[in-house]
Design a protein around this motif. Structure first.
Motif, PDB file in Angstrom:
ATOM      1  N   LEU A 174       0.827  -1.214   0.000  1.00  0.00           N
ATOM      2  CA  LEU A 174       0.000   0.000   0.000  1.00  0.00           C
ATOM      3  C   LEU A 174       0.861   1.264   0.000  1.00  0.00           C
ATOM      4  O   LEU A 174       0.545   2.246  -0.686  1.00  0.00           O
ATOM      5  N   VAL A 175       1.955   1.259   0.749  1.00  0.00           N
ATOM      6  CA  VAL A 175       2.874   2.403   0.753  1.00  0.00           C
ATOM      7  C   VAL A 175       3.399   2.651  -0.659  1.00  0.00           C
ATOM      8  O   VAL A 175       3.420   3.784  -1.153  1.00  0.00           O
ATOM      9  N   ASP A 176       3.800   1.571  -1.319  1.00  0.00           N
ATOM     10  CA  ASP A 176       4.328   1.681  -2.683  1.00  0.00           C
ATOM     11  C   ASP A 176       3.245   2.153  -3.649  1.00  0.00           C
ATOM     12  O   ASP A 176       3.494   2.994  -4.522  1.00  0.00           O
ATOM     13  N   PHE A 177       2.024   1.622  -3.481  1.00  0.00           N
ATOM     14  CA  PHE A 177       0.901   1.991  -4.346  1.00  0.00           C
ATOM     15  C   PHE A 177       0.595   3.481  -4.257  1.00  0.00           C
ATOM     16  O   PHE A 177       0.531   4.191  -5.273  1.00  0.00           O
ATOM     17  N   TYR A 178       0.434   3.994  -3.051  1.00  0.00           N
ATOM     18  CA  TYR A 178       0.117   5.419  -2.882  1.00  0.00           C
ATOM     19  C   TYR A 178       1.271   6.295  -3.366  1.00  0.00           C
ATOM     20  O   TYR A 178       1.049   7.357  -3.951  1.00  0.00           O
ATOM     21  N   GLY A 179       2.486   5.848  -3.119  1.00  0.00           N
ATOM     22  CA  GLY A 179       3.641   6.620  -3.570  1.00  0.00           C
ATOM     23  C   GLY A 179       3.705   6.741  -5.075  1.00  0.00           C
ATOM     24  O   GLY A 179       3.957   7.828  -5.615  1.00  0.00           O
ATOM     25  N   LYS A 180       3.460   5.641  -5.788  1.00  0.00           N
ATOM     26  CA  LYS A 180       3.543   5.650  -7.251  1.00  0.00           C
ATOM     27  C   LYS A 180       2.410   6.449  -7.881  1.00  0.00           C
ATOM     28  O   LYS A 180       2.545   6.931  -9.007  1.00  0.00           O
ATOM     29  N   LEU A 181       1.301   6.594  -7.152  1.00  0.00           N
ATOM     30  CA  LEU A 181       0.203   7.403  -7.671  1.00  0.00           C
ATOM     31  C   LEU A 181       0.282   8.849  -7.171  1.00  0.00           C
ATOM     32  O   LEU A 181      -0.657   9.615  -7.344  1.00  0.00           O
ATOM     33  N   GLY A 182       1.418   9.201  -6.563  1.00  0.00           N
ATOM     34  CA  GLY A 182       1.647  10.579  -6.144  1.00  0.00           C
ATOM     35  C   GLY A 182       0.944  10.974  -4.863  1.00  0.00           C
ATOM     36  O   GLY A 182       0.882  12.169  -4.535  1.00  0.00           O
ATOM     37  N   LYS A 183       0.420  10.020  -4.109  1.00  0.00           N
ATOM     38  CA  LYS A 183      -0.277  10.310  -2.854  1.00  0.00           C
ATOM     39  C   LYS A 183       0.696  10.128  -1.680  1.00  0.00           C
ATOM     40  O   LYS A 183       0.619   9.151  -0.918  1.00  0.00           O
ATOM     41  N   LEU A 184       1.614  11.095  -1.532  1.00  0.00           N
ATOM     42  CA  LEU A 184       2.660  10.965  -0.529  1.00  0.00           C
ATOM     43  C   LEU A 184       2.101  11.023   0.898  1.00  0.00           C
ATOM     44  O   LEU A 184       2.602  10.338   1.788  1.00  0.00           O
ATOM     45  N   VAL A 185       1.073  11.829   1.125  1.00  0.00           N
ATOM     46  CA  VAL A 185       0.476  11.942   2.460  1.00  0.00           C
ATOM     47  C   VAL A 185      -0.089  10.593   2.889  1.00  0.00           C
ATOM     48  O   VAL A 185       0.137  10.133   4.025  1.00  0.00           O
ATOM     49  N   GLU A 186      -0.826   9.944   1.977  1.00  0.00           N
ATOM     50  CA  GLU A 186      -1.414   8.639   2.286  1.00  0.00           C
ATOM     51  C   GLU A 186      -0.330   7.582   2.503  1.00  0.00           C
ATOM     52  O   GLU A 186      -0.442   6.729   3.384  1.00  0.00           O
ATOM     53  N   ALA A 187       0.731   7.644   1.669  1.00  0.00           N
ATOM     54  CA  ALA A 187       1.833   6.680   1.807  1.00  0.00           C
ATOM     55  C   ALA A 187       2.498   6.826   3.175  1.00  0.00           C
ATOM     56  O   ALA A 187       2.766   5.832   3.866  1.00  0.00           O
ATOM     57  N   THR A 204      10.997   0.942   0.898  1.00  0.00           N
ATOM     58  CA  THR A 204       9.868   1.383   0.081  1.00  0.00           C
ATOM     59  C   THR A 204       9.514   2.839   0.356  1.00  0.00           C
ATOM     60  O   THR A 204       9.315   3.628  -0.570  1.00  0.00           O
ATOM     61  N   ILE A 205       9.454   3.233   1.634  1.00  0.00           N
ATOM     62  CA  ILE A 205       9.098   4.626   1.940  1.00  0.00           C
ATOM     63  C   ILE A 205      10.213   5.584   1.515  1.00  0.00           C
ATOM     64  O   ILE A 205       9.944   6.703   1.068  1.00  0.00           O
ATOM     65  N   VAL A 206      11.458   5.142   1.595  1.00  0.00           N
ATOM     66  CA  VAL A 206      12.569   5.958   1.084  1.00  0.00           C
ATOM     67  C   VAL A 206      12.422   6.134  -0.420  1.00  0.00           C
ATOM     68  O   VAL A 206      12.583   7.235  -0.967  1.00  0.00           O
ATOM     69  N   SER A 207      12.078   5.039  -1.107  1.00  0.00           N
ATOM     70  CA  SER A 207      11.905   5.087  -2.563  1.00  0.00           C
ATOM     71  C   SER A 207      10.751   5.995  -2.967  1.00  0.00           C
ATOM     72  O   SER A 207      10.842   6.720  -3.963  1.00  0.00           O
ATOM     73  N   VAL A 208       9.673   5.977  -2.192  1.00  0.00           N
ATOM     74  CA  VAL A 208       8.509   6.827  -2.482  1.00  0.00           C
ATOM     75  C   VAL A 208       8.916   8.300  -2.501  1.00  0.00           C
ATOM     76  O   VAL A 208       8.551   9.055  -3.413  1.00  0.00           O
ATOM     77  N   HIS A 209       9.693   8.729  -1.514  1.00  0.00           N
ATOM     78  CA  HIS A 209      10.116  10.129  -1.451  1.00  0.00           C
ATOM     79  C   HIS A 209      11.169  10.449  -2.514  1.00  0.00           C
ATOM     80  O   HIS A 209      11.153  11.542  -3.090  1.00  0.00           O
ATOM     81  N   ALA A 210      12.065   9.499  -2.760  1.00  0.00           N
ATOM     82  CA  ALA A 210      13.102   9.733  -3.775  1.00  0.00           C
ATOM     83  C   ALA A 210      12.495   9.865  -5.160  1.00  0.00           C
ATOM     84  O   ALA A 210      12.882  10.742  -5.939  1.00  0.00           O
ATOM     85  N   ARG A 211      11.517   9.004  -5.473  1.00  0.00           N
ATOM     86  CA  ARG A 211      10.845   9.090  -6.770  1.00  0.00           C
ATOM     87  C   ARG A 211      10.103  10.407  -6.927  1.00  0.00           C
ATOM     88  O   ARG A 211      10.011  10.958  -8.025  1.00  0.00           O
ATOM     89  N   GLY A 212       9.567  10.920  -5.810  1.00  0.00           N
ATOM     90  CA  GLY A 212       8.835  12.180  -5.841  1.00  0.00           C
ATOM     91  C   GLY A 212       9.742  13.398  -5.836  1.00  0.00           C
ATOM     92  O   GLY A 212       9.248  14.529  -5.882  1.00  0.00           O
ATOM     93  N   GLY A 213      11.054  13.185  -5.774  1.00  0.00           N
ATOM     94  CA  GLY A 213      11.997  14.298  -5.805  1.00  0.00           C
ATOM     95  C   GLY A 213      12.230  14.956  -4.450  1.00  0.00           C
ATOM     96  O   GLY A 213      12.966  15.940  -4.354  1.00  0.00           O
ATOM     97  N   ASP A 214      11.613  14.409  -3.395  1.00  0.00           N
ATOM     98  CA  ASP A 214      11.792  14.969  -2.048  1.00  0.00           C
ATOM     99  C   ASP A 214      12.974  14.267  -1.383  1.00  0.00           C
ATOM    100  O   ASP A 214      12.817  13.415  -0.492  1.00  0.00           O
TER     101      ASP A 214
END
Length: 580
Positions: A174-187, A204-214
């Protein structure tokens, strides 16, 4: 449901395969085969004919309804990329359990059919078979593939209702799913609610932020990790590479105590993305010295570096390595080789590689069309384009840039006009600035300045400096000061500190003996402090070593010897040449 009769009719035909792949005693005692033996054969199955024969055995031995054996059969189908065959066999089962459903759902998702997997999940619920955590994790991945936030949120809700709040695999998905759809708050919320976190969840949570440029948040989480794994390190390096921060990526890479193939490949890609091609080649060489064999991604990346640097000898060595190791040429490595040979001036080799590719995608076609165009074979580039279209490969905007460039190099004005119109009318390609630039360049080189100026006036997007620069070059070619002045006035607005345009206009005024204007332009340049800030450079490969030469720079170790030899050559030339 698939009818049993056709399957049974195939049994006798498929039984002949058993004589090839199994001992005769095994065939004779087919009805006595036990589950372990059949499962063992399914695990070792390596081709489709054997798979068909094993299905025949399953039917003959009345094991087609066995959930354990069917799970192994689906797994074998997945490994052979025959998931539809598995789905067909699955429909013959009367009472599949959740493990069978899980196996088929996972196989369908890996095959890239998320909607089909979600439909199978709905069928499973209708049959009152309730999911496990191993069902939901791949389904969340399917929602990510389908980019469907609503269904993903629905599965999230079902996971909570079914008591999977504490399952780390489901929550990580779910963390990965929300991150890939740009929902960082939900992730971040799902990650924060996790009762326990393993290294994969942290990565996974590190990857979510890195992919989002944060990268600030990614770095903070990275340092908070109880135990940093290689995946997290690689994610951070890739994140900095995306932002073009090579120094930060290098620093992390050097700090890694253990580097795997992904680490090296990520660093090589980082250098390549940021045009540090020599460093990319050095990293590749170091990787090989450390005994890490490159995969196809690393090979394609380093071949691309050779293309940019014109390092033909190194490119040949890598090609030889691919052949020697028996690595099959996929579309990525194949297109990289086609591009490399073309850019290094070996068009014939480029064509040989292209023609020998078993599978060709759009990248392969674009590479060979660009190669033909760059080498001045405009008509051949058009012919290759027609062949591509004939094989039902749809061109993209890059394809048309290459074809139009080929028309420009070969002076094919009518062909260029036709292709430009076909691009809009037949292929509905959205016109970009580069397409207009190619067309303006084509018309200017054909001395059709008025038509070029008319085309610029009809553009639906604002012309940039490349467009006006092409018109200025055409004006110089045709000695048309009137249009040249129009182009320069626009260029002065867009790039007021670019000395190249002023120099071109100076040359035009000088050739027209308009010395007053020459003096005025020079005065303006002095007042603005305009000078050439980006000196030209060139590369040469000598004895497997790359040498770079920059205009007005004498930092090369052999600079004094080079200048001495050039002075000797200049001494044999007639004035006005002078020594350096």
């Amino acid at each position: 449901m698939v009818a049993m009769a056709p399957v049974l009719q195939r049994c006798q035909k498929n039984i002949t395969y058993l004589n090839r792949f199994f001992p005769s005693k095994f065939v004779q005692t087919i009805k006595l085969i036990h589950t372990e033996a059949l499962v063992d054969h399914l695990k070792r199955c390596s081709n489709f004919p054997v798979l068909q024969s094993l299905q025949a055995l399953m039917i003959k031995s009345d094991n087609i309804g066995d959930c354990y054996i069917m799970t192994q059969f689906i797994s074998a189908c997945s490994s052979l990329n025959q998931i539809e065959y598995a789905n067909s066999a699955f429909t013959q089962m009367k009472f599949p359990n959740v493990i069978v459903y899980n196996s088929l759902i996972r196989g369908i998702i890996d095959w890239g059919r998320p909607i089909q997997a979600l439909n199978l999940y709905m069928e499973m619920l209708r049959n009152q078979i309730y999911p496990t955590s191993y069902t939901l994790s791949p389904l969340i991945k399917a929602c990510c593939q389908a980019f469907d936030l609503q269904i993903g949120e629905s599965i999230h809700s079902q996971a909570w209702k079914m008591g999977f709040k504490g399952h780390v695999f489901v929550l990580t998905a779910l963390v990965d799913f929300y991150g890939k759809l740009g929902k960082l708050v939900e992730a971040r919320k799902v990650f924060g609610e996790m009762p326990e976190r393993d290294s994969f969840a942290w990565s996974t949570i590190v990857s979510v932020h890195a992919r989002g440029g944060d990268m600030a948040s990614a770095r903070r989480l990275f340092h908070e990790m109880p135990q940093r794994n290689v995946t997290a390190w690689n994610t951070m390096i890739d994140g900095y590479a995306r932002l073009g921060d090579v120094v930060a990526a290098e620093l992390l890479f050097d700090q890694m105590s253990k580097k795997d193939l992904v680490s090296w490949t990520t660093m090589i890609a980082c250098y390549t993305q940021n045009k540090e091609y020599k460093k990319a080649l050095a990293a590749f060489d170091e990787m090989m010295k450390n005994g890490i064999c490159p995969d196809k991604r690393a090979l394609a990346t380093v071949i691309s570096c050779c293309a940019h640097l014109g390092a033909l000898d190194l490119g040949k060595k890598i090609h030889f390595y691919i052949v020697r190791e028996g690595i099959s040429l996929d579309v990525y490595v194949g297109s990289a080789l086609v591009d490399m040979y073309a850019k290094c001036g070996k068009l014939e080799r480029s064509l040989v590689v292209f023609l020998n590719l078993r599978e060709k995608n759009l990248y392969c076609w674009n590479s060979i069309i660009e190669g033909l165009a760059t080498h001045g074979h405009g008509k051949s580039a058009i012919a290759m384009f027609d062949k591509m279209v004939g094989e039902n490969v749809k061109p993209n905007g890059v394809t048309f840039i290459s074809v139009l460039s080929g028309c420009t190099h070969s002076g094919l004005v009518e062909e260029g006009r036709k292709i430009f119109q076909n691009m809009i009318n037949d292929f509905q390609i959205c016109l970009e600035i580069k397409h207009y630039g190619c067309m303006v360049d084509l018309l200017c080189k054909a001395k059709l300045l008025e038509e070029a100026l008319e085309l610029i006036g009809s553009m639906k997007i604002e012309p940039n400096s490349v467009i006006w620069g092409a018109l200025l070059s055409g004006s110089k070619l045709c000695q048309n000061l009137e249009i040249g002045e129009i182009a320069v006035s626009k260029l002065m607005e867009l790039e007021p500190d670019n000395c190249g345009y002023y120099s071109l206009l100076l040359s035009m005024y000088a050739e027209a003996k308009r010395w007053k204007e020459v003096k005025e332009i020079r005065s303006v340049m002095r007042e603005l402090g305009i000078e050439k800030r980006c000196p030209g450079s060139s590369w040469i490969e000598l004895d497997n070593e790359l040498h770079q030469f920059v205009a007005a720079d004498k930092s090369h170790p052999a600079s004094s010897e080079i200048c001495f030899l050039l002075n000797e050559l200049y001494g044999q030339l007639k004035p006005p040449y002078i020594s350096i």
